[in-house]
Design an enzyme around this catalytic site. Structure first.
Site, PDB file in Angstrom:
ATOM      1  N   GLU A 139      98.760 -24.295 -15.878  1.00  0.00           N
ATOM      2  CA  GLU A 139      97.956 -23.100 -15.612  1.00  0.00           C
ATOM      3  C   GLU A 139      98.825 -21.947 -15.105  1.00  0.00           C
ATOM      4  O   GLU A 139      98.370 -21.081 -14.357  1.00  0.00           O
ATOM      5  CB  GLU A 139      96.826 -23.423 -14.635  1.00  0.00           C
ATOM      6  CG  GLU A 139      95.798 -24.374 -15.242  1.00  0.00           C
ATOM      7  CD  GLU A 139      94.624 -24.674 -14.324  1.00  0.00           C
ATOM      8  OE1 GLU A 139      94.547 -24.040 -13.245  1.00  0.00           O
ATOM      9  OE2 GLU A 139      93.798 -25.535 -14.670  1.00  0.00           O
TER      10      GLU A 139
ATOM     11  N   GLU B 200      97.682 -21.926  -4.601  1.00  0.00           N
ATOM     12  CA  GLU B 200      97.126 -23.161  -5.156  1.00  0.00           C
ATOM     13  C   GLU B 200      96.876 -22.939  -6.651  1.00  0.00           C
ATOM     14  O   GLU B 200      95.748 -22.940  -7.119  1.00  0.00           O
ATOM     15  CB  GLU B 200      95.848 -23.592  -4.428  1.00  0.00           C
ATOM     16  CG  GLU B 200      94.781 -22.537  -4.284  1.00  0.00           C
ATOM     17  CD  GLU B 200      93.494 -23.104  -3.687  1.00  0.00           C
ATOM     18  OE1 GLU B 200      93.230 -24.314  -3.843  1.00  0.00           O
ATOM     19  OE2 GLU B 200      92.758 -22.326  -3.063  1.00  0.00           O
TER      20      GLU B 200
END
Length: 911
Positions: free
Chosen positions: A576, A567
């Site tokens: 990210e 995740e």
């Protein structure tokens, strides 16, 4: 107990705060502490007061008349500068205020008053004498209001029309006057009172004693036969944009918006929604009358108020000329009930179809008749206020996202640095509050395990167990879901959890002992350096000796992973470093049958207007020079999508929207108050990535660079403050997550884990009607970090061929919906007239592009159909109506603006 997937959200007992005030344009008594106390008893929160009295008004008019009578044109018209400009005597100076000039005085209750600047001044007058006197009046009133301790000053907006050639000329002059007022009252909040649209009747010289008619002829340029002006839907917003730009987005400057009897289209409502609204002004003539004769608002007005009151800082409501305060101005001191919002069903019933709203004159006459007979008792002395309180008590419940994001609206947050920072437990806890995301992950894992068993796929273990690894396990929510999926499907798994955060590693070990029955192998490692699961095998040594005499040697070897779960997605999917992390861990995935959850993800963009975000970022520049080039995670709220899908074009749809202004829909659902934005795909990543270098190869991340050029048609003029970014991801098969507003409801409704990303512009980019905004964005990388670069270009789309006279000055005003069903949905990059236009490196799969949602529109447009003939013609041509086959209008694009090239390299994400 875990939340079930179909469990309905709990009831929301939240009631929004309605701060309601009363304004009387002809208030005859000073607003004393006793008057304010009486207003509070009848459930008003605040009152308005003029700063100066009629005596001051008369004094200014006398001064002006005396000065005009002394002027002799022959004395100053002959005196000219070298440039040929006439020099006239200076304007007279207005003497300071006297006690008879103002009813205001400093007191304890002054903070509960809204001060109104004189509405009879004309700061935008083309006559410098009138403009000068008007500014003197405003300066005197501002200074005295600030001295008295007034917190809020309301100033009437600029007159937009002083003659056919003077339209809009005085806006800059008005803006400068407001800027000076802000400096005079350093603690004053100034609200500019503006109508929603520029209507021909707004600038009529209806107020007795207005300075506007005193403008001298030599400064007025009237046409011989001026045609009747049409309403300009964005005319007053245009003026506001000039004012707040000149004032540098001052945080003490906001809008007081006057709601008309007939609401403009949704595009106008959304534009004002994005602005700093401090006050909504509702006149008595805006109300309808229901079958019982009670004042009510149309369904469209109710929907607008509900939407605006959901802002992070909801605007105040100001009821204008709805009658005097009982017991004060009507000389009737009998006790009467206050407006508590508990109305009978008949009193609160909506108006019947076709019930017209009263004209301003009719509303005034009704109020006059009502209070001209003090002996005649009324059931409710403040029916308009009672109705507003009723609306307050009956607001629709907040959505899951609204409840979760309360307080985070338009709050700028820097993206996470997951590879360089170890997250705190509270950060993980916020992520884990989202049941939808983890429900969908569990569903994806269960489906993958079921397919594994049904298809008889090989596994990485000789005993047939499916090897599952969660990389970046955090506090372990995905591990728990993987174990539950194994239990529900009956497919055995070998579970691994990999986490580099030493603090989270401790908690994972505790979970393994206390919650997971030691079924999980927990590894402390960066996923990119992890060598994979280990498997121990025993080998008997000793050759031909009996087994009992042979030594046993254990051998540990590294094996592969069948299902790699993570995740790592950010607000823009890859911001990210999910691609870099999963590429680094790809060497542990089985090369033939190994899969990744998520399997792929796409990044999406659309241009937006976001004045509040721009102001907040500008305020950070003195301490952070890179602030305007930093992408921010933010719960976008007070924004306006600049490119939207066309509204319904059929006559029935237009009639339905028009009726919404004068009646109430029989359905319990309010009219739709938002348009569907055009959101385009920038690029895609998929895993396992066939382009990722092998672990033996030199480090190289160039395969994860991306480039996209997207084109957005904007029908209406506006200002672009930046780009809103979203993502969609395929976890497994048809199990998907989305933050894209157009697909979120169908793919992952009520998911709250991610807020959108905002790519700001240093300088807002203004553009005219019918403009293409071309967005170019790069994902860049070197050996240390990943960053983005972006710029926006504005191209006016102009006709190049002879067209019908009725529409010769306009072009297609509405964007054509992005084709989603055709396999060739991308337009030719060489065709400048095609829309939408997209050119992207590593384009997404054709089957991954979401179908464009068709707008569900029932917005009010009554009163504007006749005023928007030009716009309707543009829409018809945009849809190919009324021109015949082969009659498409040829256009060319002319560059009218461009932003700087922005780069987030300084604050890029470290690898």
């Amino acid at each position: 107990m875990e939340m079930e997937m179909e469990t309905s959200p709990p009831a929301d007992d939240y009631m929004p705060l309605f701060c309601v005030g009363q304004h009387a344009s002809k208030r005859t008594i000073p607003v004393t502490a006793e008057v304010l106390k009486q207003a509070h008893e009848y459930n008003y929160d605040m009152l308005t007061t003029p700063i100066t009295s009629p005596h001051f008004h008369s004094r200014v008019l006398t001064l002006l008349s005396a000065h005009l009578s002394k002027l002799q044109p022959s004395l100053y018209e002959s005196k000219s500068t070298l440039g040929g400009t006439s020099v006239e005597p200076p304007a007279p100076t207005i003497p300071p205020l006297t006690p008879t000039d103002t009813p205001l005085t400093p007191c304890e209750t002054i903070s509960q008053l809204l001060a109104f600047a004189s509405s009879w001044i004309d700061l935008a007058s083309p006559d410098p004498l009138i403009a000068n006197l008007s500014q003197q009046v405003l300066n005197l009133e501002t200074a005295y209001a600030a001295f008295c301790g007034v917190g809020n000053l309301i100033v009437a907006g600029p007159r937009l029309h002083h003659g056919s050639e003077n339209d809009g000329d005085g806006i800059a002059q008005y803006a400068r006057a407001i800027q000076e007022a802000l400096s005079i009252g350093p603690y004053l909040q100034i609200q500019i009172l503006l109508p929603m649209i520029d209507h021909p009747d707004h600038d009529a010289d209806g107020e007795m004693g207005s300075l506007a008619p005193f403008a001298r002829e030599q400064f007025m340029t009237e046409a011989d036969e001026e045609p009747r002006r049409k309403a300009d839907l964005f005319g007053t917003w245009d003026a506001w944009n000039v004012i707040r730009t000149v004032c540098k987005y001052n945080a003490r400057l906001s809008v007081a918006l006057s709601l008309p009897r007939h609401l403009p289209p949704i595009s106008v409502q959304s534009r004002w929604y994005s602005e700093p609204l401090r006050l909504l002004s509702i006149d008595a003539s805006t109300f309808l009358k229901n079958s019982k004769g009670y004042p009510v608002l149309s369904k469209s007005h109710q929907a607008l108020i509900s939407r605006y009151m959901r802002l992070k800082n909801p605007p105040w409501l100001l009821l204008c000329d709805v009658g005097p305060i009982p017991g004060v101005e009507d000389l009737n001191g009998n006790p009467v009930p206050s407006a508590d919002g508990f109305l009978s069903p008949s009193a609160a019933a909506d108006a019947r179809a076709g019930s017209p709203s009263p004209t301003p004159a009719e509303a005034a006459a009704s109020q006059s008749q009502r209070y001209s007979h003090p002996g005649k008792k009324s059931k409710d002395p403040t029916p308009h206020l009672s109705y507003i309180r009723h609306l307050q008590r009956n607001q629709p419940p907040r959505s899951t996202i609204e409840r979760f994001g309360s307080g985070y609206q338009d709050y700028l947050q820097a993206p996470l640095q997951p590879l360089t920072d170890n997250l705190e437990s509270i950060t993980y806890e916020v992520f884990e509050k989202d049941p939808v995301k983890y429900d969908w992950y569990e569903r994806a894992i269960a489906r993958a395990l079921s397919d594994w068993a049904q298809q008889g796929k090989a596994t990485s273990r000789p005993d047939g167990k499916v090897v599952v690894a969660v990389v970046g396990a955090g506090r372990g929510p995905l591990v728990t879901r993987a174990l539950k999926a194994s239990a529900s499907t009956g497919v055995e798994i070998d579970m691994w959890a990999v986490e580099k955060n030493p603090n989270a590693y401790v908690l994972l070990q505790r979970h393994n002992l206390q919650d997971w029955n030691s079924q999980v192998t927990v590894v402390k490692s960066d996923m990119r350096s992890w060598k994979g699961p280990t498997m121990t095998t025993s080998v008997l040594e000793g050759g031909a000796a009996p087994p009992s005499e042979r030594a046993t040697t254990s051998t540990t070897t590294h094996t592969t992973v069948d299902i790699l779960i993570s995740e790592l997605l950010g607000s823009f999917a890859d911001n990210e470093l999910s691609p870099e992390c999963l590429d680094g861990a790809q060497h542990v995935v089985h090369p033939t049958h190994g899969i990744s959850i998520p399997a792929s993800y796409t990044a999406h963009l659309t241009p937006i207007s976001a004045p509040k975000l721009h102001a907040d970022i500008s305020a950070r520049i003195p301490v952070d020079a890179a602030a305007p080039e930093t992408p921010y995670v933010v719960m976008l709220h007070a924004i306006d999508f600049l490119s939207t899908l066309p509204m319904p074009s059929s006559a029935a749809a237009r009639e339905s929207m028009s009726m919404a202004n004068t009646t109430t829909c029989t359905s319990s659902n309010p009219p739709n108050t938002t348009a569907t934005p055009v959101i385009q795909t920038a690029w895609e990543f998929s895993h396992p990535n066939p382009h990722a270098p092998n672990i033996e190869d030199p480090p190289d991340n160039s395969h994860n660079t991306r480039y996209a050029r997207l084109r957005f048609r904007c029908a209406d003029r506006g200002v672009c403050h930046g780009l809103a970014g979203y993502f969609e991801t395929v976890l497994y098969d048809d199990v998907e997550l989305s933050t894209n507003p157009n697909t979120m409801a169908s793919k992952s409704r009520d998911m709250i884990s991610w807020f959108p990303i905002f790519f700001p512009l240093k300088t807002p980019l203004a553009f005219p009607d019918n403009t293409d905004l071309d967005i170019t964005i790069w994902r860049m990388t070197d050996e240390r970090k990943v960053w983005y670069e972006w710029l926006v270009e504005a191209f006016a789309v102009l006709p190049t061929s002879n067209i019908n006279n009725a529409t010769s000055t306009s072009i297609s005003a509405q964007p054509r919906a992005p084709p989603s069903s055709s396999p060739d949905s991308s337009s030719d990059p060489s065709n400048d007239t095609d829309y939408p236009h997209r050119h992207s490196q590593h384009p997404p799969r054709k089957d991954s592009r979401p179908a464009a949602n068709q707008p569900n529109v029932s917005s009010p447009t009554l009163g504007y159909a006749a005023l928007r003939g030009d716009r309707k013609n543009r829409e018809s041509r945009g849809r190919g109506e009324g021109t015949g086959a082969g009659a498409a209008e040829r256009t060319k694009r002319v560059r009218v603006g461009m932003s700087e090239l922005h780069s987030s390299r300084k604050n890029g994400c470290l690898m």
